[in-house]
Design a protein around this motif. Structure first.
Motif, mmCIF file in Angstrom:
data_model
loop_
_atom_site.group_PDB
_atom_site.id
_atom_site.type_symbol
_atom_site.label_atom_id
_atom_site.label_comp_id
_atom_site.label_asym_id
_atom_site.label_seq_id
_atom_site.Cartn_x
_atom_site.Cartn_y
_atom_site.Cartn_z
ATOM 1 N N PRO A 144 0.850 -1.196 0.000
ATOM 2 C CA PRO A 144 0.000 0.000 0.000
ATOM 3 C C PRO A 144 0.884 1.245 0.000
ATOM 4 N N PRO A 145 0.416 2.291 -0.641
ATOM 5 C CA PRO A 145 1.215 3.515 -0.680
ATOM 6 C C PRO A 145 1.395 4.073 0.730
ATOM 7 N N GLU A 146 2.552 4.680 0.938
ATOM 8 C CA GLU A 146 2.791 5.273 2.246
ATOM 9 C C GLU A 146 1.836 6.436 2.451
ATOM 10 N N THR A 147 1.240 6.413 3.590
ATOM 11 C CA THR A 147 0.307 7.504 3.889
ATOM 12 C C THR A 147 1.071 8.584 4.653
ATOM 13 N N THR A 148 0.758 9.787 4.317
ATOM 14 C CA THR A 148 1.390 10.889 5.043
ATOM 15 C C THR A 148 0.581 11.125 6.306
ATOM 16 N N ARG A 149 1.285 11.277 7.367
ATOM 17 C CA ARG A 149 0.592 11.511 8.628
ATOM 18 C C ARG A 149 1.187 12.739 9.282
#
Length: 121
Positions: A69-74
């Protein structure tokens, strides 16, 4: 040399039988025949069949490969360092690299202290 009777057979016997070249040739012919028999026993002749070269099937995975899964920005998070915390442990817990934590907090070394706060990017 021939004997007093001019018998050539006597000459052959005195030289050990046949001439060396003839004996050598006969030996090669016999050896070749034996070698061919052995090869034919292991590799029997097949009828001439002209078939195209068969290349192996390409390897294809049985199940489709699911991309990560694409890295989610947090949003950056501030945490209080507890006794026993390490940069490595925090990086695994929050899924970020040690270098990212050090860069976000301006750290040059690997030492962190309990009670201080760290920004986890």
């Amino acid at each position: 040399m021939s004997d007093s009777r001019g018998n050539r057979a006597a000459d052959d016997e005195s030289r050990g039988g046949k001439e060396p070249g003839v004996a050598k040739t006969a030996g090669i012919v016999v050896f070749s025949g034996i070698a061919m028999s052995i090869l034919q026993a292991f590799f029997p002749k097949k009828e001439a069949q002209h078939q195209p070269l068969a290349f192996p099937e390409p390897m294809v995975p049985k199940e489709p490969i699911i991309p990560a899964p694409p890295e989610t920005t947090r949003a950056p998070e501030t945490v209080k360092i507890e006794k026993g915390d390490t940069l490595w442990g925090l990086s695994r817990k929050y899924g970020v690299s040690i270098d990212a934590i050090k860069e976000a907090n301006g750290l040059t070394g690997d030492t962190i202290y309990a009670g201080k706060k760290l920004v986890i990017p």
